[in-house]
Design an enzyme around this catalytic site. Structure first.
Site, short mmCIF file in Angstrom:
data_model
loop_
_atom_site.label_atom_id
_atom_site.label_comp_id
_atom_site.label_asym_id
_atom_site.label_seq_id
_atom_site.Cartn_x
_atom_site.Cartn_y
_atom_site.Cartn_z
N TYR A 109 21.10 -19.41 36.81
CA TYR A 109 21.26 -18.55 35.63
C TYR A 109 21.88 -17.25 36.12
O TYR A 109 21.19 -16.35 36.59
CB TYR A 109 19.91 -18.32 34.96
CG TYR A 109 19.96 -17.36 33.79
CD1 TYR A 109 20.97 -17.45 32.84
CD2 TYR A 109 19.00 -16.37 33.63
CE1 TYR A 109 21.02 -16.58 31.77
CE2 TYR A 109 19.03 -15.50 32.56
CZ TYR A 109 20.05 -15.60 31.63
OH TYR A 109 20.10 -14.73 30.57
N ASP A 150 23.93 -21.80 33.40
CA ASP A 150 24.56 -20.79 32.57
C ASP A 150 25.21 -19.78 33.52
O ASP A 150 24.52 -18.97 34.14
CB ASP A 150 23.51 -20.12 31.67
CG ASP A 150 24.09 -19.02 30.81
OD1 ASP A 150 25.29 -18.71 30.94
OD2 ASP A 150 23.33 -18.44 30.01
#
Length: 288
Positions: A109, A150
């Site tokens: 992330y 992400d």
């Protein structure tokens, strides 16, 4: 298991969106899942519900924000690292790595970086540099590796509905894009773009100005494959229906399918040769 399905999904709060996660797992049945933005401490991770759905898990939580996890159907992933090297003072839960179904899976992330310029953008770029440095060793490890998560980077203007509306956003800054391209230059294959070189594919629609309803999206969730895995890529997609559910995350699960063939006998050997991190794993004993 000849076809291996690997997905990444920024859940944006695993406690509030657990029903949506379980519905998606039951309907789509991915073999390996990388989750981001758990927004929950380790003790609050819903491992019993995950087990009941037929998955094992390792996770690296954090109260209120961040947090990453790797789920694997019918098994516990074998943790090999939590946290990127290069900054012992970094307390953010943003990277977790493990082996599952014969593949090394790095779940990440990447920092958002807004507002920019400023310390949050500086942290984003510094974290990206650490990822680039670490990923070079993973790429050349000789093991099949996927880096999924992400990335908080829109790689090109073809990956966003309208770049003019986001010119000041950290996701589109030249420095962010340059680092993503430098990561790819190590040899990594951007799997979704490889399968759809000329199509606009979105994985994120924010909650403002009816961006979901108007399909005003961004592609920021990526699954990168090293040379051992890239030739096995068969398909890729985005489960857009998840984004249309009530109280949905602003991301939709993004997935790939790999043809692993019969060459799975090296999985046990891989598990024994992986370097273990200094932090104890959260592997638990269970039966699906």
């Amino acid at each position: 298991m000849d076809i291996l399905k690997i997905a990444t999904f920024n859940i944006n709060g695993i406690r509030s969106r657990l029903p949506a996660l379980l519905e998606w797992l039951e309907r789509e049945g991915p073999d390996v899942v990388c989750l981001q933005e758990l927004k929950a401490p380790d003790a609050a991770f819903p491992i019993n519900d995950i087990h009941a759905a037929g998955y094992g898990a390792i996770w690296h939580g954090q109260a209120s924000w961040n947090g990453v996890a790797i789920l694997a159907k019918g098994m516990d992933p074998l943790e090999s690292r939590r946290g990127l090297p290069g900054d012992e003072g970094d307390t953010h839960s943003r990277y977790l790595e493990g082996a599952a179904h014969g593949v090394i899976v790095g779940c990440l992330y990447l920092p958002n970086g807004n507002p920019q310029p400023g310390p949050k953008f500086d942290y984003k770029l510094a974290w990206f540099e650490r990822l680039i440095n670490y990923a070079a060793g993973l790429y050349n490890s000789g093991h099949p590796v996927v880096l999924a998560g992400d990335y908080n980077v829109v790689p090109t203007d073809e990956d966003i509905y309208n770049p003019r509306s986001w010119l000041k956003d950290a996701l589109l800054q030249p420095e962010s894009r340059e680092r993503y391209q430098r990561l790819l230059a190590q040899g990594w294959t951007d799997s979704v773009r490889a399968r759809y070189p000329d199509e606009r594919i979105y994985t994120f629609w924010d909650y403002f100005r009816q961006h979901w309803q108007k399909n005003s999206g961004l592609r920021i969730d990526h699954l990168l494959l090293n040379a051992e895995l890239a030739p096995r890529l068969r398909s890729a997609g985005v489960d857009r229906w998840v984004r249309d559910r009530p109280r949905a995350s602003d991301h939709a699960p993004t997935w790939i399918e790999l043809d692993m063939g019969a060459k799975k006998e090296g999985a046990k050997r891989q598990r024994s040769t992986l370097k273990r991190s200094n932090t104890p794993s959260k592997i638990t004993a269970w039966s699906p």
